[in-house]
Scaffold this active site. Structure first.
Site, PDB file in Angstrom:
ATOM      1  N   GLU A  86       0.799  -1.232   0.000  1.00  0.00           N
ATOM      2  CA  GLU A  86       0.000   0.000   0.000  1.00  0.00           C
ATOM      3  C   GLU A  86       0.827   1.275   0.000  1.00  0.00           C
ATOM      4  O   GLU A  86       0.538   2.219  -0.723  1.00  0.00           O
ATOM      5  CB  GLU A  86      -0.928   0.056   1.238  1.00  0.00           C
ATOM      6  CG  GLU A  86      -2.045  -0.931   1.241  1.00  0.00           C
ATOM      7  CD  GLU A  86      -1.697  -2.159   2.036  1.00  0.00           C
ATOM      8  OE1 GLU A  86      -2.608  -2.825   2.496  1.00  0.00           O
ATOM      9  OE2 GLU A  86      -0.490  -2.459   2.200  1.00  0.00           O
ATOM     10  N   ASP A 130      -5.892  -7.969   6.049  1.00  0.00           N
ATOM     11  CA  ASP A 130      -7.264  -7.908   6.537  1.00  0.00           C
ATOM     12  C   ASP A 130      -8.198  -7.695   5.365  1.00  0.00           C
ATOM     13  O   ASP A 130      -7.795  -7.742   4.206  1.00  0.00           O
ATOM     14  CB  ASP A 130      -7.424  -6.800   7.589  1.00  0.00           C
ATOM     15  CG  ASP A 130      -7.134  -5.417   7.041  1.00  0.00           C
ATOM     16  OD1 ASP A 130      -6.784  -5.302   5.851  1.00  0.00           O
ATOM     17  OD2 ASP A 130      -7.252  -4.442   7.804  1.00  0.00           O
ATOM     18  N   TYR A 145       0.622  -6.219  12.977  1.00  0.00           N
ATOM     19  CA  TYR A 145      -0.469  -5.464  12.361  1.00  0.00           C
ATOM     20  C   TYR A 145      -1.451  -4.971  13.415  1.00  0.00           C
ATOM     21  O   TYR A 145      -1.795  -5.698  14.350  1.00  0.00           O
ATOM     22  CB  TYR A 145      -1.192  -6.325  11.329  1.00  0.00           C
ATOM     23  CG  TYR A 145      -2.112  -5.536  10.440  1.00  0.00           C
ATOM     24  CD1 TYR A 145      -1.623  -4.478   9.688  1.00  0.00           C
ATOM     25  CD2 TYR A 145      -3.468  -5.851  10.352  1.00  0.00           C
ATOM     26  CE1 TYR A 145      -2.454  -3.748   8.855  1.00  0.00           C
ATOM     27  CE2 TYR A 145      -4.305  -5.129   9.518  1.00  0.00           C
ATOM     28  CZ  TYR A 145      -3.793  -4.072   8.781  1.00  0.00           C
ATOM     29  OH  TYR A 145      -4.626  -3.347   7.969  1.00  0.00           O
ATOM     30  N   ARG A 185      -4.673  -3.601  13.194  1.00  0.00           N
ATOM     31  CA  ARG A 185      -6.141  -3.662  13.089  1.00  0.00           C
ATOM     32  C   ARG A 185      -6.566  -5.109  13.289  1.00  0.00           C
ATOM     33  O   ARG A 185      -6.481  -5.924  12.366  1.00  0.00           O
ATOM     34  CB  ARG A 185      -6.627  -3.129  11.743  1.00  0.00           C
ATOM     35  CG  ARG A 185      -6.401  -1.635  11.580  1.00  0.00           C
ATOM     36  CD  ARG A 185      -6.979  -1.096  10.286  1.00  0.00           C
ATOM     37  NE  ARG A 185      -6.751   0.333  10.200  1.00  0.00           N
ATOM     38  CZ  ARG A 185      -5.678   0.900   9.641  1.00  0.00           C
ATOM     39  NH1 ARG A 185      -4.741   0.122   9.127  1.00  0.00           N
ATOM     40  NH2 ARG A 185      -5.538   2.201   9.602  1.00  0.00           N
ATOM     41  N   HIS A 219      -6.605 -12.535  13.043  1.00  0.00           N
ATOM     42  CA  HIS A 219      -5.321 -11.871  13.262  1.00  0.00           C
ATOM     43  C   HIS A 219      -4.777 -12.165  14.646  1.00  0.00           C
ATOM     44  O   HIS A 219      -5.518 -12.473  15.586  1.00  0.00           O
ATOM     45  CB  HIS A 219      -5.478 -10.346  13.141  1.00  0.00           C
ATOM     46  CG  HIS A 219      -5.643  -9.900  11.723  1.00  0.00           C
ATOM     47  ND1 HIS A 219      -5.919  -8.620  11.383  1.00  0.00           N
ATOM     48  CD2 HIS A 219      -5.572 -10.603  10.561  1.00  0.00           C
ATOM     49  CE1 HIS A 219      -6.008  -8.523  10.075  1.00  0.00           C
ATOM     50  NE2 HIS A 219      -5.811  -9.710   9.562  1.00  0.00           N
ATOM     51  N   ASP A 275      -2.146  -5.304   3.080  1.00  0.00           N
ATOM     52  CA  ASP A 275      -2.387  -5.642   4.489  1.00  0.00           C
ATOM     53  C   ASP A 275      -3.205  -6.921   4.657  1.00  0.00           C
ATOM     54  O   ASP A 275      -4.047  -7.257   3.815  1.00  0.00           O
ATOM     55  CB  ASP A 275      -3.113  -4.485   5.189  1.00  0.00           C
ATOM     56  CG  ASP A 275      -2.181  -3.315   5.482  1.00  0.00           C
ATOM     57  OD1 ASP A 275      -0.963  -3.527   5.488  1.00  0.00           O
ATOM     58  OD2 ASP A 275      -2.680  -2.202   5.703  1.00  0.00           O
ATOM     59  N   GLU A 324      -9.727  -5.030   4.200  1.00  0.00           N
ATOM     60  CA  GLU A 324      -9.393  -3.891   3.342  1.00  0.00           C
ATOM     61  C   GLU A 324      -8.175  -4.209   2.475  1.00  0.00           C
ATOM     62  O   GLU A 324      -8.121  -3.848   1.308  1.00  0.00           O
ATOM     63  CB  GLU A 324      -9.127  -2.641   4.193  1.00  0.00           C
ATOM     64  CG  GLU A 324     -10.375  -2.036   4.806  1.00  0.00           C
ATOM     65  CD  GLU A 324     -11.358  -1.526   3.768  1.00  0.00           C
ATOM     66  OE1 GLU A 324     -10.945  -0.797   2.851  1.00  0.00           O
ATOM     67  OE2 GLU A 324     -12.546  -1.870   3.876  1.00  0.00           O
TER      68      GLU A 324
END
Length: 862
Positions: free
Chosen positions: A7, A82, A295, A297, A342, A80, A84
């Site tokens: 990203e 997740d 990470y 989130r 996660h 990432d 998103e």
């Protein structure tokens, strides 16, 4: 070289360092596509077809990826780990697969929970395909948010002027805050008393005890309801001898909290540092990209086995075997889907303390220290305590007091970290007690009654709001910060001393939605919808079925509001907010009766500006108004009514202050047939119009103030207050037209500036004009624009250094030294600025080829 896409540029640089020159690592700069904010972006009638649009500034990032893939078609998507991140990878693949000339047939997806060399290299060994259920969960959430926002917000605009927007989760979050405020307003304090005594043992040591039994009966919180009862209790204690009747000591333990997940990190950072949710996530993002933490989130609290092993080794090395439990502590995730399984938020290397990490940024250092200590503590031994309870009473058992305390036998994890508390109160169990024995006398040193009042529930902080949302099952780790920020950005909520206070707009929106869309801001409904979306991400539900069920009922609810009249909506809101807007009066009179005319009825109204106020139903005969909210006599006394506030008289004229369309102003006299334009003067922004007095008003009405004739031409120089603040003017002639204006530093200087100072300021202004039209000189020349041609230079401007190409100026970020800015970086800044302003950077045209001269035709033979 295989092309790896992440990203952010910061991640790209870090990962490229681990992978080496065998890979090309590029950044997508987040999402490359989104739903355009226009009708039809999601079409429920076409199976919820979604029309995506590539952002203008994303096109150059896609081009860079396409160019790199022409040399090597192997694509690795490493965004990432997740929902998103999966969506970003999906969007990229969707766009890249359409590009003609590219020979890529598939994309490998790799995920890692930490940006460390081992994690990156290990991830590269286990590529997979893009996880379609995660993508579908993203599509469902994005479609729902669009359908709610794009269909509900226009209803608000039409029916409730001044409302900005509504959202699927943000409106529920706003409701939580508004309902807490209503609880606070409805709260009525209740008085109660307690009695505490300072007692002394035979060895001269003192301790505190509180009364628990009176007249042989156990007291509850409200048993002593007034001062008289409390004084009688004091007399009962003072009239009796006391002895220690029971001493009980019990061992106890305190176990550590689990390691952080997103919500608990936000809560603890708020308690300890005052960080908002967005600030916490921004700082954590930088720590993650630096490879210092995993990470950030996540709903997960479990820890990788190798991390547990490393933590235990670090604990033993730093604190000794006594602080290491016999077995590792295992924490189980509470969330069903745990944000796609996660791990917790933890340091990537347990042995690296805050001092070892050598973090220069203060906020990053604080947050890393918090994460490191919490993670270490989570694997440490429990604290061992001894809790002691002592009862002290009279021989007739009519009076009994109790003292409590504890002794720390072993601090365990508390030597490293202790979790903060929200709205904490003093815990009497934390007090230390002296040595006490049953049967020994307890001499009375002092016996005091204490008055108390019950307290209303506290307003939410960002931390306690996130905690409440988590309890209700509303929102997810990736959304907490944006939700809390959005309701503040919309003006629905304001933060004061870290507490969230609903504003008028927020109350109105909540009242409207509660009455006309109650189901869709219901806690259970929203939580159930979140669970359905989690089932989609787990592959257990079809996302279009979830959308269809929601849209069927929601579209019907939208249609039902079509015939609503604004007056009907306002009256309904008046009823809902009546306890807030029109609380009962002390004398029992009708709280909605107009205090001005005594006949009209007060109700909420909306102004053209979008704000709300309380007005009289007899308008325009009665022009009584007051600010939206409960009546405030003090504020109303100083408020400016529509007919103006009378300040006094001068030379037979009334002097009033008004609130006009273009701001507050003072006026001499009234508007009459003979005086249609009475003397007026605007009130400076620095002055509060509600507090202005007669002398201040008269000073304003004296303006413009003549300073005197200019020594060079004799034309008058005068001072005044204008739209942009205080200034002096020297006109070209006695007509006062043209000439030179010069700003003054402060309002008071309008009445004090003298001729010498005025002449100096005017001369400086004239001199500054002499520089206009002169070409600015660049401080660095970077060269020709590689795509469009033309010089790219760096200039030092009024607001700092900037890079210029043609008519495009782009500010150079504070983090970059102008001398270090490369041509490529400057071109990127120019492109980003051009995208924001809608300008295009066209490629330079190749020089036209010269045509060969036409051959002359031979002369025709005669």
């Amino acid at each position: 070289m295989p092309v790896v896409v992440v990203e952010s540029p910061a991640k790209a640089k870090k990962i490229n360092g681990y992978l080496g020159n065998d890979y090309t690592v590029l950044a997508s700069f987040g999402h490359v596509r989104d739903l355009p904010p226009k009708d039809g972006s999601v079409d429920p009638d076409a199976g919820f077809d979604m029309k995506w649009e590539v952002a203008s500034d994303s096109k150059k990032h896609i081009k860079a990826i396409v160019d790199a893939l022409k040399d090597d078609p192997e694509l690795i998507l490493a965004t990432d780990p997740d929902r998103e991140g999966e969506a970003i990878s999906w969007h990229l693949w969707e766009e890249l697969s359409k590009k003609k000339g590219l020979k890529i047939s598939k994309a490998d997806r790799v995920v890692f929970n930490a940006i460390t060399k081992n994690a990156i290299l290990e991830a590269m060994k286990h590529p997979r395909e893009v996880d379609q259920p995660l993508v579908e969960a993203y599509l469902a959430r994005r479609a729902l948010d669009y359908l709610v926002g794009f269909n509900l917000s226009p209803v608000l605009w039409r029916k409730l002027p001044g409302a900005k927007s509504a959202g699927r989760v943000q409106s529920v979050c706003l409701r939580i805050i508004v309902e807490r405020e209503m609880e606070i307003e409805a709260f009525r304090a209740q008085e109660y008393w307690t009695v505490k005594a300072i007692l002394q043992n035979p060895r001269g040591q003192t301790y505190e005890a509180r009364l628990t039994t009176l007249a042989g009966e156990k007291l509850d919180k409200f048993s002593l309801g007034n001062e008289t009862q409390a004084e009688m209790a004091v007399q009962a204690i003072n009239s009796r001898d006391l002895i220690v009747t029971r001493v009980e000591a019990k061992p106890g333990t305190r176990n550590p909290s689990p390691p952080f997940m997103t919500s608990t990190l936000q809560q603890e950072a708020s308690r300890k540092f005052g960080f908002g949710a967005r600030q916490t996530m921004s700082v954590a993002q930088r720590l993650y990209e630096a490879g210092l933490i995993t990470y950030m989130r996540t709903d997960g609290i479990d820890m990788a086995p190798e991390a547990v092993t490393d933590a235990r080794a670090a604990i033993e090395g730093r604190y000794g075997k006594d602080y290491l439990p016999a077995e590792p502590r295992i924490y189980k995730n509470k969330a069903k889907n745990a944000q796609e399984a996660h791990e917790c938020i933890r340091p990537t290397e347990m042995s690296v303390s805050t001092e070892d990490a050598k973090i220069s940024d203060a906020d990053q250092r604080k947050l890393y220290d918090l994460i490191w200590k919490r993670t270490m503590a989570s694997q440490m031994a429990a604290a061992r305590l001894e809790r002691t309870t002592v009862d002290i009473g009279s021989k007739d058992e009519q009076v009994m007091l109790r003292a409590t305390g504890q002794v720390m036998l072993f601090d365990g994890f508390l030597s490293v970290y202790e979790e903060g508390k929200d709205d904490a109160v003093v815990d009497e169990d934390d007090k230390r007690l002296p040595q006490l024995s049953e049967g020994e006398a307890a001499a009375k040193q002092k016996v005091d009654p204490e008055q108390h009042f019950t307290q209303p529930p506290p307003r939410y902080t960002e931390a306690t709001l996130v905690k409440r949302m988590e309890e209700l099952g509303i929102g997810r780790p990736s959304t907490y910060a944006s939700i809390v920020t959005t309701i503040q950005d919309r003006g629905y909520v304001e933060k004061d001393k870290n507490r969230l206070i609903p504003q008028d707009k927020g109350r109105l929106v909540t009242a409207f939605l509660t009455n006309y869309f109650r189901k869709y801001i219901g806690y259970d409904f929203t939580a159930d919808l979140e669970n359905q979306l989690d089932e989609v991400s787990a592959g257990d539900a079809n996302y279009k079925d979830v959308l269809a069920r929601f849209w069927r009922d929601f579209s019907a609810a939208i249609a039902e509001t079509a015939d609503l009249r604004i007056t009907e909506v306002l009256e309904k809101i008046n009823e809902v907010l009546e306890p807030h807007l029109f609380p009962p009066t002390e004398d029992g009179t009708d709280p909605r009766l107009c205090p001005n005319c005594g006949a009209g009825r007060l109700s909420m109204r909306t102004a053209r500006s979008g704000g709300a106020f309380i007005g009289c139903s007899n308008y325009p005969e009665c022009r009584y108004t007051r600010p939206f909210g409960p009546p405030n006599p003090e504020a109303e006394a100083s408020a400016i009514p529509p007919e103006g506030k009378l300040l006094g008289s001068d030379a037979g004229d009334e002097i009033r202050v008004f609130k006009g369309r273009f701001g507050p102003y003072v006026q001499r006299g009234e508007v009459t047939e003979d005086n249609k334009k009475p003397l007026r003067q605007g009130v400076p922004e620095a002055w509060n119009p509600e507090e202005i007095d007669l002398p201040q008003a008269l000073k304003l009405l004296e303006l413009p103030r003549e300073i005197g004739p200019h020594p060079e031409d004799g034309v008058m120089v005068w001072a005044n207050i204008g739209r942009y603040g205080p200034y002096i003017k020297h006109a070209e002639s006695t007509s006062h037209r043209g000439g030179t204006n010069a700003n003054l530093e402060g309002i008071e200087e309008v009445w004090t500036v003298g001729m010498n100072r005025a002449v100096q300021l005017l001369a400086e202004k004239v001199a500054s004009r002499g520089n206009r039209g002169k070409a600015a000189v660049p401080i660095h020349e970077l060269g020709e624009h590689p795509d469009a041609g033309g010089p790219v230079n760096i200039y030092d401007g009024k607001y700092g250094p900037y890079v210029k190409w043609e008519k495009i100026n782009a500010t150079i970020p504070d983090t970059i030294e102008p001398a270090d800015l490369s041509l490529d970086a400057a071109v990127t800044l120019i492109a980003e600025r051009a995208a924001k302003t809608g300008k295009k950077v066209a490629k330079k045209k190749a020089p036209a080829k010269k045509k060969a001269p036409a051959k002359k035709k031979a002369a025709a033979k005669k």
